[in-house]
Structure formats: structure tokens, C-alpha cells
Design a protein around this motif. Sequence first.
Motif, mmCIF file in Angstrom:
data_model
loop_
_atom_site.group_PDB
_atom_site.id
_atom_site.type_symbol
_atom_site.label_atom_id
_atom_site.label_comp_id
_atom_site.label_asym_id
_atom_site.label_seq_id
_atom_site.Cartn_x
_atom_site.Cartn_y
_atom_site.Cartn_z
ATOM 1 N N GLY A 105 0.933 -1.065 -0.161
ATOM 2 C CA GLY A 105 0.048 0.175 0.058
ATOM 3 C C GLY A 105 0.695 1.456 -0.051
ATOM 4 N N ALA A 106 0.392 2.262 -0.018
ATOM 5 C CA ALA A 106 0.403 4.175 -0.020
ATOM 6 C C ALA A 106 1.422 3.798 1.300
ATOM 7 C CB ALA A 106 -0.471 4.927 -0.424
ATOM 8 N N ALA A 107 0.650 3.533 2.713
ATOM 9 C CA ALA A 107 1.706 3.162 3.948
ATOM 10 C C ALA A 107 3.331 2.819 3.266
ATOM 11 C CB ALA A 107 1.390 2.910 5.067
ATOM 12 N N ILE A 110 5.387 5.706 1.137
ATOM 13 C CA ILE A 110 5.752 6.519 1.754
ATOM 14 C C ILE A 110 6.848 6.440 3.084
ATOM 15 C CG2 ILE A 110 5.402 8.384 3.317
ATOM 16 C CD1 ILE A 110 2.341 8.606 1.511
ATOM 17 N N PHE A 131 -2.571 14.200 5.477
ATOM 18 C CA PHE A 131 -2.894 12.998 6.301
ATOM 19 C C PHE A 131 -2.472 12.439 7.683
ATOM 20 C CE2 PHE A 131 -2.397 8.110 5.965
ATOM 21 C CZ PHE A 131 -3.557 7.675 5.992
ATOM 22 N N TYR A 134 1.006 10.243 8.346
ATOM 23 C CA TYR A 134 2.396 11.204 7.761
ATOM 24 C C TYR A 134 3.434 11.311 9.652
ATOM 25 C CZ TYR A 134 0.708 12.770 3.357
ATOM 26 O OH TYR A 134 0.095 12.389 1.985
ATOM 27 N N TYR A 137 4.997 8.177 10.510
ATOM 28 C CA TYR A 137 5.770 7.641 8.819
ATOM 29 C C TYR A 137 7.091 8.104 8.806
ATOM 30 C CZ TYR A 137 1.531 6.097 6.050
ATOM 31 O OH TYR A 137 0.430 5.535 6.087
ATOM 32 N N ASN A 176 0.157 15.556 -0.791
ATOM 33 C CA ASN A 176 -0.719 14.003 -1.446
ATOM 34 C C ASN A 176 -2.204 14.805 -2.367
ATOM 35 O OD1 ASN A 176 -3.630 13.668 0.849
ATOM 36 N ND2 ASN A 176 -3.030 12.208 -1.060
ATOM 37 N N ASN A 180 -6.320 14.155 0.791
ATOM 38 C CA ASN A 180 -7.396 13.596 2.419
ATOM 39 C C ASN A 180 -6.721 14.481 2.899
ATOM 40 O OD1 ASN A 180 -8.400 12.513 4.118
ATOM 41 N ND2 ASN A 180 -7.511 10.353 4.046
ATOM 42 N N ASP A 214 2.217 11.777 -2.594
ATOM 43 C CA ASP A 214 1.768 10.245 -2.071
ATOM 44 C C ASP A 214 -0.166 10.302 -3.023
ATOM 45 O OD1 ASP A 214 0.052 8.497 -1.074
ATOM 46 O OD2 ASP A 214 -0.371 10.574 0.654
ATOM 47 N N PRO A 216 -2.555 7.910 -3.705
ATOM 48 C CA PRO A 216 -3.642 6.884 -4.021
ATOM 49 C C PRO A 216 -5.225 6.691 -4.230
ATOM 50 C CG PRO A 216 -3.137 7.437 -1.216
ATOM 51 C CD PRO A 216 -2.659 7.837 -2.159
ATOM 52 N N TYR A 217 -5.493 8.702 -4.298
ATOM 53 C CA TYR A 217 -7.138 9.031 -4.654
ATOM 54 C C TYR A 217 -6.505 9.017 -6.264
ATOM 55 C CZ TYR A 217 -7.908 8.706 -0.135
ATOM 56 O OH TYR A 217 -7.480 7.859 1.570
ATOM 57 N N SER A 242 -1.181 3.749 -4.486
ATOM 58 C CA SER A 242 -1.949 2.027 -3.354
ATOM 59 C C SER A 242 -3.325 1.791 -4.557
ATOM 60 C CB SER A 242 -1.840 2.555 -2.209
ATOM 61 O OG SER A 242 -2.809 1.711 -1.700
ATOM 62 N N SER A 244 -5.600 0.857 -2.401
ATOM 63 C CA SER A 244 -6.448 0.068 -2.239
ATOM 64 C C SER A 244 -8.140 1.150 -1.988
ATOM 65 C CB SER A 244 -5.556 0.593 -0.476
ATOM 66 O OG SER A 244 -4.755 0.125 0.059
ATOM 67 N N LYS A 245 -7.882 2.201 -2.971
ATOM 68 C CA LYS A 245 -8.887 2.894 -3.254
ATOM 69 C C LYS A 245 -9.574 3.207 -4.732
ATOM 70 C CE LYS A 245 -7.571 4.797 0.481
ATOM 71 N NZ LYS A 245 -8.596 4.838 2.018
ATOM 72 N N ARG A 253 -3.635 -4.185 1.329
ATOM 73 C CA ARG A 253 -1.892 -4.310 1.202
ATOM 74 C C ARG A 253 -0.775 -4.530 -0.642
ATOM 75 N NH1 ARG A 253 -3.852 -1.139 3.166
ATOM 76 N NH2 ARG A 253 -1.935 0.022 4.017
HETATM 77 C C1 LIG Z 1 -3.054 9.821 1.637
HETATM 78 C C2 LIG Z 1 -3.188 8.891 2.000
HETATM 79 N N1 LIG Z 1 -2.068 8.839 2.049
HETATM 80 C C3 LIG Z 1 -1.698 7.215 2.455
HETATM 81 C C4 LIG Z 1 -3.225 5.918 2.983
HETATM 82 C C5 LIG Z 1 -2.152 4.875 3.440
HETATM 83 O O1 LIG Z 1 -3.347 4.355 2.121
HETATM 84 P P1 LIG Z 1 -2.782 2.611 1.888
HETATM 85 O O2 LIG Z 1 -3.446 1.858 2.442
HETATM 86 O O3 LIG Z 1 -3.003 2.372 0.555
HETATM 87 O O4 LIG Z 1 -1.213 1.885 2.929
HETATM 88 C C6 LIG Z 1 -4.238 6.748 2.998
HETATM 89 C C7 LIG Z 1 -4.735 5.629 3.153
HETATM 90 O O5 LIG Z 1 -6.222 6.052 3.776
HETATM 91 C C8 LIG Z 1 -4.139 8.078 2.540
HETATM 92 O O6 LIG Z 1 -5.484 8.520 2.595
#
Ligand SMILES: Cc1ncc(COP(=O)(O)O)c(C=O)c1O
Length: 397
Positions: A105-107, A110, A131, A134, A137, A176, A180, A214, A216-217, A242, A244-245, A253
Motif C-alpha cells: 500500500g501507500a503507507a 511512503i 493525512f 504522515y 511514517y 498528496n 485527504n 502520495d 492513492p486517490y 496504492s 486500496s482506493k 495491502r
Molecule cells: C493520503 C493517504 N495516504 C496514504 C494512505 C495509506 O494508504 P494504504 O491503505 O494504501 O496504505 C491513505 C489511506 O487512507 C491516505 O488517505
Amino acid sequence: MINETYKRRLEAKSVIRELSEYATSRGQEIGYENVFDYSLGNPSVPCTEDFTNSVIEMYEHMDPMDLHGYSPSLGNTSVREIVADSLKRRFDIPYETKHIFMTSGAASAIAHAVRLVTKPGDEVITFAPFFPEYMPYIGDAGAVLKVVPARTEDFQIQEEAFLEMLNPNVQAVLINTPNNPSGVVYSEKTLKRLAEILNQKQEEYGHEIFLISDEPYREIAFDGVEVPYPARYYDNTLTCYSFSKSLSLPGERIGYIAVNPKAVDADILAVICGQISRGIGHNCPSSTSQLGIAKVIDETSDLSVYETNRNLLYDALTELGFEVVRPGGTFYIFPKALEEDAVAFCNKAKKYDLILVPSDNFGVPGYFRMAYCIDTEKVKRSIPVLKKFVETEYPNR
Ligand SMILES: Cc1ncc(COP(=O)(O)O)c(C=O)c1O
């Protein structure tokens, strides 16, 4: 002895998680359909059938030794190639397999990117609203997070404050977009100016400043708007993505880092990430997730519900007199609260079973976030409740 730093965090748990847990327990009391839970950014539409079918097919037909064996630490080579080709096609940047590092994932992307370009004590700048994850991270990598205050009129970048914050100790800037919690998409103008400033400062300081982007969206954008791709504007960009979304796979993940081929040392940055993995116990995402997304690389879930929900909420909130920037993407909206104390505002909303997230942890006081990744029918039912909440609690506005 237990590490006190982490132990202390138990007392400062994620506000979003706590609100989501509250919403679940309230749902057990009054029925979850009666709780307007705008707390968590968990996608509300299923992944594509193609993804499900490709995973079923892999389980049925692939050699289990191949499917479940260790993948190389940078990720499965054929998957990295598919990711690179897709990015090359879409953004016209000559990515190759060597520029892609598969992550959980993005987590994880990063967390790797920060370690890749900073050493303990270095500064990383981000822009409010941001977010809240961070903080760990970056902090857990030993780097120092600096936050540029929000430009609340449109949630683009506050240039003056950014310029003041830049100094030779800054090794990375983390953005980002789509954002978010604001839902705002950084404009081409913003990204061009950001690149211009960073290029100037790299020259002045005599070292690189990496842009960690970053995204993910990236695929959740409204009104037919193309989301400008930050790596097109700045060479030293590490794109953190990521699935994820976009594919509604947060529990799988799976994501990646894409190193801009024009970045300094572009040929070895992904390889170095493999070394970072060793120390943080990451050691590549699961093979099924990697192989699964590779089969549907250019697909997304049906994301249209988020735009429908955005329209409903934006219209309702503006009609109720909220100050709110119209989101260009994501599934978040970030209006100004009706009193200075966003926590007090959100606590009052709770009485109406409206679960809203106060903005303080996003680095901006006095706002709140609504994650509208919920059924449209529920969004519609929540609007009269919002109205009642506002009229009852803030009659003299
Ligand atoms: C801005 C932002 N970065 C990173 C993440 C982490 O995403 P992931 O679930 O892919 O690890 C999220 C998850 O909500 C997010 O909103």
C-alpha cells in the motif's frame, strides 16, 4: 523493557479509528443504518469482478509453489514490468521495471521513500491539511515533519509560508493530490510553481530535494478532470501509489513506488528500497496481491458513486451556509465548522448520530472531514439530519 515512545501512543490513538469504533458500537444500539458514519476512508464499492476472477483462476490453476513462494524483495519482476508499462502509457514518462518497487500500500511506499531520501534529523515538509499518519511514517524514520499552514481559500499551497520554511536541512517535500482530507486536486499551476521553487532550492543548497508524491486517490477525480501527475513536472519525484482506493483493495495491502527515470540515481533507488525493507520487516507484499493487480492494472472499481455523493453533500452543505471548497476528487469533503472548536462541533453532531471527524489532526483547526464512501441512500437520509443539527445547535448564525 518496553519502548516508551510506542507505549505512549496508546494514549493518543487515532481519532478517526476511535470515532469509527464509536459508530460501530452506536450501530449495535440503534441499528447501523441509523448512524451516519462519515468517519473512515474505507471504500464502499466492491473491487472489479475481473480482479476476483483472476485471483480465483490463480488459486485454481497456478502451481502453488509459484503462487505462494517468496517473491523477489523488490516485487515480482513481471508485475513491476506491467506497472512500469502502464505508467509509461498513461503519463508518457519512460518508466522501466527497474524504477518500480512493490509495496504494501501507500503507507509502506511512503515509509520506504522517507527512509530512502532522509537520515535522522533531516526535515520533510508537507502541506496542511495532511493525512495524520504522515507523523509516524516520518517521525519513526527519525526525520522531522514540518507543516506549511493551509491556504484555506482553495487548499492549494501557501507559497510564502513554504518559502519561509525551506532551509538546507529539508531533504524531501511530501504532497498528496487528490488530497485527504480536503478532496482538492493540486492544479498544474501549483505543481509547476512547486517544481520551480524546488529546482531553485536544490541549486542553492547544492543537494537534491525529493518530492514524495502520495497518490492513492489518483483515479478518483470528478467532473471529467484530469489529475495532473506530479512526476511530469519535477524530476526528483518518487510516486507512492496504492490500489486500496481505486480498486477497493485496502486489506490486500498493495501499492508501489515509481521512481522518476530522470531522478538522480534513478537506476538504483528501487534497489535501495529492497535494503530498507530488510530493516523494517516489509519484505515484499503478498504474491497473490501482486499478481492479482497486474491482471487488472488499468481497471478501477465503479467509482461513480463518490461523485454522486460529493454532489449531494456539497450542495447540501453550501445551502446550509457552510464554507466549503468543492472537492475535485477522493471521497472526502472538508467544510469549516460552525464554531472555532472543531472537537466541540463534532461532539454536538454525535447527538444526531452524525459521525464527523474534527480537523485538528489534519493540521488545520476549525474544520471537519466527512468521508462519503457510504451508500448514496444514506447520504440522502443524512441531509435532513444535518439540517436539524445545524438549526438546533447554531440557531443564531
Ligand atoms: C493520503 C493517504 N495516504 C496514504 C494512505 C495509506 O494508504 P494504504 O491503505 O494504501 O496504505 C491513505 C489511506 O487512507 C491516505 O488517505
